[in-house]
Design a protein around this motif. Structure first.
Motif, PDB file in Angstrom:
ATOM      1  N   LYS A  44       0.850  -1.183   0.000  1.00  0.00           N
ATOM      2  CA  LYS A  44       0.000   0.000   0.000  1.00  0.00           C
ATOM      3  C   LYS A  44       0.892   1.241   0.000  1.00  0.00           C
ATOM      4  N   ASN A  45       0.337   2.355  -0.435  1.00  0.00           N
ATOM      5  CA  ASN A  45       1.055   3.620  -0.425  1.00  0.00           C
ATOM      6  C   ASN A  45       0.849   4.289   0.930  1.00  0.00           C
ATOM      7  N   ALA A  46       1.802   4.132   1.814  1.00  0.00           N
ATOM      8  CA  ALA A  46       1.695   4.696   3.159  1.00  0.00           C
ATOM      9  C   ALA A  46       1.919   6.203   3.170  1.00  0.00           C
ATOM     10  N   VAL A  47       2.444   6.753   2.077  1.00  0.00           N
ATOM     11  CA  VAL A  47       2.719   8.185   2.016  1.00  0.00           C
ATOM     12  C   VAL A  47       1.424   8.993   1.955  1.00  0.00           C
ATOM     13  N   CYS A  48       0.341   8.371   1.492  1.00  0.00           N
ATOM     14  CA  CYS A  48      -0.950   9.074   1.417  1.00  0.00           C
ATOM     15  C   CYS A  48      -1.347   9.666   2.767  1.00  0.00           C
ATOM     16  N   LYS A  49      -0.913   9.013   3.839  1.00  0.00           N
ATOM     17  CA  LYS A  49      -1.288   9.438   5.194  1.00  0.00           C
ATOM     18  C   LYS A  49      -0.791  10.853   5.502  1.00  0.00           C
ATOM     19  N   VAL A  50       0.298  11.269   4.844  1.00  0.00           N
ATOM     20  CA  VAL A  50       0.868  12.591   5.094  1.00  0.00           C
ATOM     21  C   VAL A  50      -0.159  13.693   4.848  1.00  0.00           C
ATOM     22  N   TYR A  51      -0.969  13.511   3.805  1.00  0.00           N
ATOM     23  CA  TYR A  51      -1.896  14.567   3.391  1.00  0.00           C
ATOM     24  C   TYR A  51      -3.236  14.513   4.132  1.00  0.00           C
ATOM     25  N   SER A  52      -3.486  13.434   4.838  1.00  0.00           N
ATOM     26  CA  SER A  52      -4.819  13.202   5.404  1.00  0.00           C
ATOM     27  C   SER A  52      -5.311  14.252   6.402  1.00  0.00           C
ATOM     28  N   PRO A  53      -4.443  14.924   7.195  1.00  0.00           N
ATOM     29  CA  PRO A  53      -4.970  15.891   8.176  1.00  0.00           C
ATOM     30  C   PRO A  53      -5.450  17.206   7.561  1.00  0.00           C
ATOM     31  N   PHE A  54      -5.194  17.432   6.259  1.00  0.00           N
ATOM     32  CA  PHE A  54      -5.415  18.759   5.699  1.00  0.00           C
ATOM     33  C   PHE A  54      -6.342  18.735   4.490  1.00  0.00           C
ATOM     34  N   THR A  55      -7.067  19.824   4.315  1.00  0.00           N
ATOM     35  CA  THR A  55      -7.909  19.978   3.131  1.00  0.00           C
ATOM     36  C   THR A  55      -7.065  20.531   1.990  1.00  0.00           C
ATOM     37  N   VAL A  56      -7.600  20.426   0.771  1.00  0.00           N
ATOM     38  CA  VAL A  56      -6.921  20.992  -0.395  1.00  0.00           C
ATOM     39  C   VAL A  56      -6.731  22.495  -0.221  1.00  0.00           C
ATOM     40  N   ASP A  57      -7.756  23.169   0.291  1.00  0.00           N
ATOM     41  CA  ASP A  57      -7.671  24.624   0.465  1.00  0.00           C
ATOM     42  C   ASP A  57      -6.600  25.010   1.475  1.00  0.00           C
ATOM     43  N   GLU A  58      -6.453  24.229   2.546  1.00  0.00           N
ATOM     44  CA  GLU A  58      -5.414  24.521   3.532  1.00  0.00           C
ATOM     45  C   GLU A  58      -4.027  24.408   2.899  1.00  0.00           C
ATOM     46  N   ILE A  59      -3.845  23.387   2.103  1.00  0.00           N
ATOM     47  CA  ILE A  59      -2.553  23.196   1.426  1.00  0.00           C
ATOM     48  C   ILE A  59      -2.331  24.317   0.414  1.00  0.00           C
ATOM     49  N   ASN A  60      -3.388  24.689  -0.311  1.00  0.00           N
ATOM     50  CA  ASN A  60      -3.274  25.777  -1.285  1.00  0.00           C
ATOM     51  C   ASN A  60      -2.801  27.072  -0.622  1.00  0.00           C
ATOM     52  N   CYS A  61      -3.394  27.408   0.507  1.00  0.00           N
ATOM     53  CA  CYS A  61      -3.023  28.643   1.209  1.00  0.00           C
ATOM     54  C   CYS A  61      -1.557  28.628   1.623  1.00  0.00           C
ATOM     55  N   LYS A  62      -1.088  27.467   2.062  1.00  0.00           N
ATOM     56  CA  LYS A  62       0.317  27.359   2.464  1.00  0.00           C
ATOM     57  C   LYS A  62       1.236  27.461   1.241  1.00  0.00           C
ATOM     58  N   ILE A  63       0.827  26.902   0.106  1.00  0.00           N
ATOM     59  CA  ILE A  63       1.631  27.022  -1.121  1.00  0.00           C
ATOM     60  C   ILE A  63       1.781  28.483  -1.505  1.00  0.00           C
ATOM     61  N   VAL A  64       0.666  29.219  -1.455  1.00  0.00           N
ATOM     62  CA  VAL A  64       0.720  30.649  -1.783  1.00  0.00           C
ATOM     63  C   VAL A  64       1.679  31.370  -0.845  1.00  0.00           C
ATOM     64  N   GLU A  65       1.610  31.059   0.424  1.00  0.00           N
ATOM     65  CA  GLU A  65       2.494  31.678   1.413  1.00  0.00           C
ATOM     66  C   GLU A  65       3.958  31.406   1.091  1.00  0.00           C
ATOM     67  N   MET A  66       4.240  30.183   0.647  1.00  0.00           N
ATOM     68  CA  MET A  66       5.615  29.796   0.346  1.00  0.00           C
ATOM     69  C   MET A  66       6.127  30.397  -0.964  1.00  0.00           C
ATOM     70  N   LEU A  67       5.251  30.512  -1.949  1.00  0.00           N
ATOM     71  CA  LEU A  67       5.679  30.942  -3.275  1.00  0.00           C
ATOM     72  C   LEU A  67       5.594  32.449  -3.496  1.00  0.00           C
ATOM     73  N   ARG A  68       4.891  33.163  -2.612  1.00  0.00           N
ATOM     74  CA  ARG A  68       4.755  34.603  -2.791  1.00  0.00           C
ATOM     75  C   ARG A  68       6.134  35.275  -2.717  1.00  0.00           C
ATOM     76  N   PRO A  69       6.532  36.008  -3.766  1.00  0.00           N
ATOM     77  CA  PRO A  69       7.823  36.706  -3.729  1.00  0.00           C
ATOM     78  C   PRO A  69       7.846  37.756  -2.622  1.00  0.00           C
ATOM     79  N   GLU A  70       9.013  37.987  -2.106  1.00  0.00           N
ATOM     80  CA  GLU A  70       9.170  38.968  -1.031  1.00  0.00           C
ATOM     81  C   GLU A  70       8.750  40.357  -1.514  1.00  0.00           C
TER      82      GLU A  70
END
Length: 629
Positions: A547-573
């Motif tokens: 089985k793919n045990a890595v799937c568990k990494v994403y389970s605590p979060f929604t797509v929108d929560e991850i999206n918001c964090k991506i924006v935070e990380m990629l936003r230029p200074e």
């Protein structure tokens, strides 16, 4: 899509079923197949720009004369170079000799009946002419000569390597290409020897034995004994010195292959439009090779479809449809438009349904078709709103009232222009980053500053590097009210192990954002759980499903929560413009592309056990590198 994410390879094959004289008389040249090979390979340039190669076999040859030819080259102009080199080899012949089909059959290189071409992108990071397909295995027995190429990546080379050692062999290299060539060559030798024994038993001698072997060779036997243990995505192609021509698709249908046959030739390519354009065909004329199936043409020119391996799944690659394959394919064009159209409601919501102050565009060009779908979706929504607005007037409207409603339109512009390519000789990081930010330029004053929201659709977002270093910076120069980045593909969460060169797990912006969320919430012990789960999967006995045990990494979060964090990380200074990410849903993916169910990049549902093993190992490698230094 970042420009350095690419498909492994493309293949092209032609087997003439009539003599060269037929093509000389009907088409005015015996080079008919050679010219068509050039077209087929150029039309698949999107599938390989690191190298290319072609092999050919003459059916009519005398001892002492070469009958098997190969030409290879490296670089983006490899296709042009190899065909130029072939034609350069003709300079020693007069125009009359070249035009004489019988002379060509006897003397001129590449004047043959079997052709096989390959375009290469490396998934191993290895380069050099020695890694460019096709590969050759030579022998004085014509039937034992094998040239092979393919679009493949095998996930269980360790198993195949150990199997060869158990048989007493001593492989010189540890790579799927080398092991496949040697294993197939070994099985071809056994097939030749089987027929040799039969011929001797019938009392045949000398050249009669050779003829018997070539007339009774069964490539089906070779493929069945070669391919049964391989795990991965593949289309394997080959030609033999005695005239056998074949191509086989993996039993999960991961990698694509299409063919066409008439009474003059059989042709095969990685993409359907290539055959349509090259041979002036309709969609219905072209057939897709089925899972585990091979198309084989023997020395006598008899073509057959053989089921080499039973189908093991329905996992045709959806990423082929989203990005890699040519958008000119009838079905792919419709699918990409559908991907864009399906995002309409979510994009409208992100701009508060204010179409009057929203401008739509796309980056890069591969997202253009999805952009048309999104524009179409906006138009449909706006037309419905116009009807409702007219009905809501409640009286006989004046011309001015009607015009104010019907003149509303969906706004779209060519916002971004790709200017230059970053030169790799600049190694100092700050200089490279500064240049990277100028790879794209914008159409200035194409939107109303601080009033218009800007929606940019991309086919997919992988690392997010281009967004951070270039795209968001240049879009911010226009001073939009808001920037909405739309991906026609779902979040890419897992690497590919079947022939597409993708980053390692920790390079995906979705994975990195998820790790940051875990850290933000002090859940790092959770990563230890995933790590131990992955180790338990790999410790399972051989044959027990993984089985793919890595799937568990994403389970605590929604797509929108991850999206918001991506924006935070990629936003230029220093950038203050609001940014929102909108991704395709998994349901939307399958609705738009119902016949290609391979979605492991997004869901982690790897179709083979080799894929499951590698993704678990990828997380173990990541955890060891970060937390167990």
């Amino acid at each position: 899509m970042e420009k350095n994410i690419h498909e492994d390879c493309g293949v092209a094959m032609i087997r003439l079923l009539k003599p060269l004289s037929h093509f000389q008389e009907k088409y005015g040249t015996w080079m008919y197949a050679l010219n068509k090979m050039y077209l087929m390979m150029e039309k698949q340039h999107n599938r390989g720009q690191e190298g290319a190669g072609i092999a050919a076999v003459k059916l009519l040859s005398e001892p002492g004369r070469e009958y098997m030819f190969r030409e290879r080259a490296e670089g983006k102009n490899a296709v042009t170079e190899i065909f130029a080199n072939i034609h350069k080899s003709y300079k020693g012949y007069s125009a009359e000799q070249i035009a004489d089909v019988h002379f060509a059959e006897e003397h001129i290189p590449f004047a043959g009946e079997l052709y096989m071409g390959h375009l290469r992108y490396s998934t191993t990071g290895k380069s050099g002419l020695s890694y460019v397909h096709p590969f050759l295995r030579r022998n004085n027995w014509k039937a034992k000569n094998l040239s092979m190429c393919g679009n493949f990546n095998m996930t269980n080379i360790n198993v195949i390597f150990d199997k060869l050692i158990e048989q007493g062999q001593c492989p010189r290299k540890y790579s799927d290409t080398y092991l496949l060539l040697e294993l197939m060559g070994h099985r071809l030798d056994r097939e030749v020897e089987r027929n040799f024994v039969d011929a001797k038993a019938q009392g045949l001698e000398k050249y009669d034995i050779t003829n018997y072997i070539e007339d009774h060779l069964e490539i089906k036997n070779v493929l069945q004994t070669t391919m049964q243990d391989f795990d991965g995505g593949y289309v394997i192609c080959g030609i033999t010195g005695s005239g056998e021509w074949f191509a086989m698709r993996d039993p999960w249908a991961i990698r694509p292959a299409f063919y066409y046959k008439n009474d003059e030739y059989v042709a095969l390519a990685s993409e359907r439009p290539v055959l349509q354009t090259t041979f002036d065909l309709e969609c219905e004329d072209v057939t897709e090779l089925k899972p585990g199936q091979a198309i084989i043409v023997n020395k006598a020119g008899e073509c057959s479809l053989q089921q080499i391996l039973e189908p093991r799944g329905d996992a045709a690659c959806s990423f082929e449809r989203i990005y890699f394959s040519r958008g000119s394919d009838r079905d792919i064009y419709k699918e990409r438009k559908k991907l864009g159209e399906q995002l309409t409601e979510r994009v409208l919501k992100s701009v508060d349904y204010d179409t009057n102050h929203t401008v739509l565009s796309f980056i890069p060009n591969t997202a253009e078709v999805a952009f048309y779908g999104l524009v179409g979706g906006f138009k449909s929504w706006l037309n419905k709103r116009k009807v409702e607005q007219i009905k809501e007037l409640g009286h006989q409207p004046s011309d001015e009232e009607l015009l104010s409603i019907v003149n509303q339109s969906v706004r779209s512009e060519k916002i971004a222009w790709k200017d230059i390519k970053l030169r790799t000789f600049i190694t100092e990081s700050n200089s490279r980053n500064d240049l990277a930010s100028h790879v794209y330029d914008v159409s200035y004053e194409s939107i109303v500053p601080y009033e218009d929201s800007l929606v940019i659709i991309d086919d997919s977002i992988v690392r997010g590097t281009t967004l951070k270093e270039s795209i968001l910076r240049i879009l911010d120069r226009l001073h939009p009210k808001k920037i909405v980045i739309v991906s026609s593909a779902p979040q890419i969460r897992y690497p590919d192990y079947y022939g597409i060169d993708m980053p390692s797990l920790e390079e995906f912006c979705v994975f990195r954002a998820t790790i940051e969320l875990i850290k933000d919430r002090n859940m790092e012990s959770f990563l230890s759980e995933v790590y131990n789960d992955c180790k338990r999967e790999l410790a399972k006995p051989a044959g027990e499903p993984l089985k793919n045990a890595v799937c568990k990494v994403y389970s605590p979060f929604t797509v929108d929560e991850i999206n918001c964090k991506i924006v935070e990380m990629l936003r230029p200074e220093g950038m203050t413009t609001p940014v929102e990410l909108v991704y395709q849903s998994i349901e939307g993916l399958h609705n738009a592309i119902p016949d290609h169910k391979g979605d492991w990049y997004f869901t982690g549902n790897f179709p083979t056990q080799g894929g499951m093993r590698l993704v678990n190992q990828a997380f173990i490698n990541y955890y060891n590198s970060v937390y167990k230094k």
